[in-house]
Write a protein that holds these residues in place. Structure first.
Motif, PDB file in Angstrom:
ATOM      1  N   ARG A  77       0.862  -1.177   0.000  1.00 50.58           N
ATOM      2  CA  ARG A  77       0.000   0.000   0.000  1.00 50.58           C
ATOM      3  C   ARG A  77       0.900   1.228   0.000  1.00 50.58           C
ATOM      4  NH1 ARG A  77      -5.546   1.432   1.203  1.00 50.58           N
ATOM      5  NH2 ARG A  77      -5.539   3.466   0.201  1.00 50.58           N
ATOM      6  N   THR A  78       0.686   2.112  -0.972  1.00 51.85           N
ATOM      7  CA  THR A  78       1.426   3.373  -1.043  1.00 51.85           C
ATOM      8  C   THR A  78       0.486   4.501  -0.633  1.00 51.85           C
ATOM      9  OG1 THR A  78       0.851   3.762  -3.364  1.00 51.85           O
ATOM     10  CG2 THR A  78       2.869   2.492  -2.925  1.00 51.85           C
ATOM     11  N   PHE A  79       0.999   5.708  -0.601  1.00 51.20           N
ATOM     12  CA  PHE A  79       0.185   6.851  -0.179  1.00 51.20           C
ATOM     13  C   PHE A  79      -1.048   7.016  -1.068  1.00 51.20           C
ATOM     14  CE2 PHE A  79      -0.973  11.329  -0.119  1.00 51.20           C
ATOM     15  CZ  PHE A  79      -1.011  11.596   1.240  1.00 51.20           C
ATOM     16  N   ALA A  80      -0.885   6.814  -2.380  1.00 55.66           N
ATOM     17  CA  ALA A  80      -1.983   7.072  -3.320  1.00 55.66           C
ATOM     18  C   ALA A  80      -2.439   5.836  -4.088  1.00 55.66           C
ATOM     19  CB  ALA A  80      -1.569   8.166  -4.312  1.00 55.66           C
ATOM     20  N   GLY A  81      -2.023   4.649  -3.662  1.00 57.46           N
ATOM     21  CA  GLY A  81      -2.455   3.477  -4.409  1.00 57.46           C
ATOM     22  C   GLY A  81      -1.815   2.197  -3.933  1.00 57.46           C
ATOM     23  N   LEU A  82      -1.526   1.343  -4.913  1.00 55.13           N
ATOM     24  CA  LEU A  82      -0.918   0.045  -4.637  1.00 55.13           C
ATOM     25  C   LEU A  82       0.333  -0.125  -5.481  1.00 55.13           C
ATOM     26  CD1 LEU A  82      -4.079  -2.261  -4.802  1.00 55.13           C
ATOM     27  CD2 LEU A  82      -2.983  -1.355  -2.742  1.00 55.13           C
ATOM     28  N   ARG A  83       1.237  -0.903  -4.962  1.00 58.14           N
ATOM     29  CA  ARG A  83       2.434  -1.332  -5.700  1.00 58.14           C
ATOM     30  C   ARG A  83       2.438  -2.850  -5.636  1.00 58.14           C
ATOM     31  NH1 ARG A  83       7.766   1.181  -3.517  1.00 58.14           N
ATOM     32  NH2 ARG A  83       6.897   2.935  -4.670  1.00 58.14           N
ATOM     33  N   LEU A  84       2.503  -3.478  -6.797  1.00 60.00           N
ATOM     34  CA  LEU A  84       2.582  -4.931  -6.860  1.00 60.00           C
ATOM     35  C   LEU A  84       3.998  -5.322  -7.252  1.00 60.00           C
ATOM     36  CD1 LEU A  84      -0.601  -5.646  -9.059  1.00 60.00           C
ATOM     37  CD2 LEU A  84      -0.477  -5.408  -6.574  1.00 60.00           C
ATOM     38  N   LEU A  85       4.468  -6.436  -6.720  1.00 57.94           N
ATOM     39  CA  LEU A  85       5.738  -7.016  -7.140  1.00 57.94           C
ATOM     40  C   LEU A  85       5.486  -8.491  -7.420  1.00 57.94           C
ATOM     41  CD1 LEU A  85       8.789  -7.134  -7.635  1.00 57.94           C
ATOM     42  CD2 LEU A  85       9.113  -7.304  -5.156  1.00 57.94           C
ATOM     43  N   ALA A  86       5.646  -8.888  -8.675  1.00 52.32           N
ATOM     44  CA  ALA A  86       5.492 -10.296  -9.048  1.00 52.32           C
ATOM     45  C   ALA A  86       6.664 -11.064  -8.453  1.00 52.32           C
ATOM     46  CB  ALA A  86       5.463 -10.453 -10.559  1.00 52.32           C
ATOM     47  N   THR A  87       6.375 -12.143  -7.730  1.00 52.44           N
ATOM     48  CA  THR A  87       7.424 -12.839  -6.988  1.00 52.44           C
ATOM     49  C   THR A  87       7.817 -14.187  -7.593  1.00 52.44           C
ATOM     50  OG1 THR A  87       5.710 -13.738  -5.534  1.00 52.44           O
ATOM     51  CG2 THR A  87       6.849 -11.749  -4.797  1.00 52.44           C
ATOM     52  N   HIS A  88       7.020 -14.733  -8.456  1.00 52.74           N
ATOM     53  CA  HIS A  88       7.224 -16.105  -8.930  1.00 52.74           C
ATOM     54  C   HIS A  88       8.157 -16.218 -10.130  1.00 52.74           C
ATOM     55  CE1 HIS A  88       4.218 -14.417 -11.522  1.00 52.74           C
ATOM     56  NE2 HIS A  88       4.453 -15.381 -12.385  1.00 52.74           N
ATOM     57  N   ASP A  89       8.417 -15.108 -10.836  1.00 52.05           N
ATOM     58  CA  ASP A  89       9.222 -15.175 -12.054  1.00 52.05           C
ATOM     59  C   ASP A  89       9.772 -13.788 -12.379  1.00 52.05           C
ATOM     60  OD1 ASP A  89      10.427 -16.323 -14.269  1.00 52.05           O
ATOM     61  OD2 ASP A  89       8.556 -17.020 -15.181  1.00 52.05           O
ATOM     62  N   VAL A  90      10.577 -13.714 -13.438  1.00 52.17           N
ATOM     63  CA  VAL A  90      11.093 -12.446 -13.939  1.00 52.17           C
ATOM     64  C   VAL A  90      10.476 -12.187 -15.317  1.00 52.17           C
ATOM     65  CG1 VAL A  90      13.226 -12.504 -12.611  1.00 52.17           C
ATOM     66  CG2 VAL A  90      13.169 -13.569 -14.854  1.00 52.17           C
ATOM     67  N   PHE A  91      10.473 -10.910 -15.739  1.00 55.14           N
ATOM     68  CA  PHE A  91       9.735 -10.511 -16.934  1.00 55.14           C
ATOM     69  C   PHE A  91      10.517  -9.499 -17.763  1.00 55.14           C
ATOM     70  CE2 PHE A  91       6.794 -11.875 -13.750  1.00 55.14           C
ATOM     71  CZ  PHE A  91       5.885 -12.640 -14.454  1.00 55.14           C
ATOM     72  N   ASP A  92      10.186  -9.458 -19.043  1.00 49.99           N
ATOM     73  CA  ASP A  92      10.712  -8.450 -19.956  1.00 49.99           C
ATOM     74  C   ASP A  92       9.834  -7.197 -19.815  1.00 49.99           C
ATOM     75  OD1 ASP A  92      11.240  -6.774 -22.097  1.00 49.99           O
ATOM     76  OD2 ASP A  92      11.206  -8.360 -23.600  1.00 49.99           O
ATOM     77  N   PRO A  93      10.408  -6.044 -19.472  1.00 55.15           N
ATOM     78  CA  PRO A  93       9.594  -4.841 -19.245  1.00 55.15           C
ATOM     79  C   PRO A  93       8.735  -4.436 -20.448  1.00 55.15           C
ATOM     80  CG  PRO A  93      11.813  -4.480 -18.443  1.00 55.15           C
ATOM     81  CD  PRO A  93      11.824  -5.807 -19.163  1.00 55.15           C
TER      82      PRO A  93
END
Length: 196
Positions: A77-93
């Motif tokens: 939870r951030t001040f104005a929303g949410l931040r997600l971090l995918a934990t199961h794998d890595v990804f190409d931006p």
């Protein structure tokens, strides 16, 4: 860069003077939420509370994750929303910004930034005004040594003020408990720097 070569990370400074974690494979998703509407005086008398959009957004992520099966998230939870971090794998931006961001409700400006910079981003330190400060008085490249000294003085005060603030808090984890080893390093660095 880690041993597998899949995730590289760098800390940069944005125009507000905040420290930002940039990664090439650990996928952060930034979701802005509408401000809660205030409750009328009569509503408060009957126990009404402002609508919290975070619960709806987290439910959406949860439903999306169930449909995918093997995904895992840390939800902050951030001040104005949410931040997600995918934990199961890595990804190409570039691919992730096109494929996953819209279905998760990512901020369109964040999506554009990730695509253009070919990295995922997470602000590590609070915006200066949330610490009672103003934005930096000048920006790099420095015009001269005097301007650089002004910035260094501002930066010292900002970093001192940041010690009393966290940038986000861990709301929950969703989905798979498996954590990709490269992402584990990012979680450690992110959580320590943001003071969750």
């Amino acid at each position: 860069k880690n041993n597998s070569g899949q995730v590289a990370a760098a800390v940069t400074r944005n125009a507000y003077g905040c420290l930002v974690l940039n990664t090439t494979g650990a996928m952060f998703v930034d979701i802005d939420l509408p401000e809660p509407k205030s409750v009328s005086t009569i509503g408060r008398l009957f126990g009404a509370k402002p609508h919290d959009h975070a619960h709806e957004a987290i439910d959406k992520v949860r439903a999306w994750t169930v449909a995918k099966g093997d995904w895992g998230w840390r939800v902050y939870r951030t001040f104005a929303g949410l931040r997600l971090l995918a934990t199961h794998d890595v990804f190409d931006p570039k691919r992730a910004a096109n494929e996953f961001f819209r279905s998760l409700g990512a901020d369109p400006l964040y999506e554009k930034l990730c695509r253009s910079q070919k990295s995922f981003r997470a602000r590590l330190t609070p915006k200066p005004w949330r610490c009672g400060l103003h934005a930096p008085p000048c920006r790099w490249p420095w015009k001269d040594a005097r301007v650089e000294a002004r910035f260094q003085e501002w930066q010292k005060g900002y970093l001192d003020a940041c010690r009393n603030f966290s940038t986000c808090s861990l709301a929950e984890t969703i989905g798979s408990s498996r954590i990709h080893p490269d992402v584990e390093l990012v979680i450690k660095a992110h959580d320590e720097a943001t003071k969750i």
